[in-house]
Design a protein around this motif. Structure first.
Motif, short mmCIF file in Angstrom:
data_model
loop_
_atom_site.label_atom_id
_atom_site.label_comp_id
_atom_site.label_asym_id
_atom_site.label_seq_id
_atom_site.Cartn_x
_atom_site.Cartn_y
_atom_site.Cartn_z
N GLU A 97 -1.29 -9.03 -10.38
CA GLU A 97 -0.36 -7.98 -9.95
C GLU A 97 -1.11 -6.76 -9.42
OE1 GLU A 97 2.18 -7.20 -13.27
OE2 GLU A 97 3.01 -9.21 -13.26
N VAL B 199 -1.02 -5.10 -5.58
CA VAL B 199 -0.79 -3.70 -5.24
C VAL B 199 -1.92 -3.19 -4.36
CG1 VAL B 199 -0.54 -1.36 -6.16
CG2 VAL B 199 0.60 -3.25 -7.30
N TRP C 2 2.33 2.54 -9.77
CA TRP C 2 2.55 1.14 -10.12
C TRP C 2 2.34 0.93 -11.62
CZ3 TRP C 2 -1.07 -2.34 -12.17
CH2 TRP C 2 -0.58 -3.62 -12.36
#
Length: 155
Positions: free
Chosen positions: A93, A97, A147
């Motif tokens: 993940e 990003v 994030w």
């Protein structure tokens, strides 16, 4: 054809680093190998002019990064995140990003944090000023912070 020993020395000294930086940016082993090879081939073609330049290693690095950018525009993007994290899902993940950052921010992040270049070394490789690198890193950290806050938000 006999290759100049200085070129062989440059290749042996810089090849792995150029490959690692290029791979860290594009996350595609084949593309990174191609871009690294392309950069050294171009250096060999221009060796008579480059051989005595103190910045030849940086030139090869910049050439490899430019080659990888061009290849990424022409090829489908195959992203392979690192899986050496204790939480591979989070690492994937996070790299997703990072991959979505604007190109120059992504380059600054990889060169500074992954390859561990100083701000001045990152600026030299990117062909910009140190202040520009700092701005790219600041913008990238802001996106990554948002994030992280969203990823760990319980609500």
């Amino acid at each position: 054809m006999k290759v100049d020993p200085q070129f062989v020395e440059l290749y042996e000294r810089e090849h792995e680093r150029v490959f690692q930086v290029t791979f860290a940016l594009c996350r595609n082993r084949g593309l990174a190998e191609d871009a690294t090879q392309e950069a050294f081939a171009r250096a060999l073609e221009r060796w008579a002019r480059l051989r005595d330049r103190p910045w030849v290693g940086g030139w090869v690095m910049s050439t490899a990064l430019n080659a990888s950018r061009g290849m990424l525009r022409r090829r489908p993007y195959a992203f392979s995140p690192r899986t050496d994290s204790s939480d591979p899902e989070s690492a994937t993940e996070l790299w997703d990003v990072v991959r979505r950052l604007p190109r120059r921010q992504r380059e600054a992040v990889v060169l500074h944090y992954v390859v561990d270049l100083s701000v001045s070394e990152t600026a030299a490789v990117m062909g910009c000023r140190e202040g520009t690198v700092k701005a790219h890193l600041s913008g990238a950290r802001q996106v990554l912070r948002q994030w992280l806050e969203g990823a760990h938000d319980d609500g």
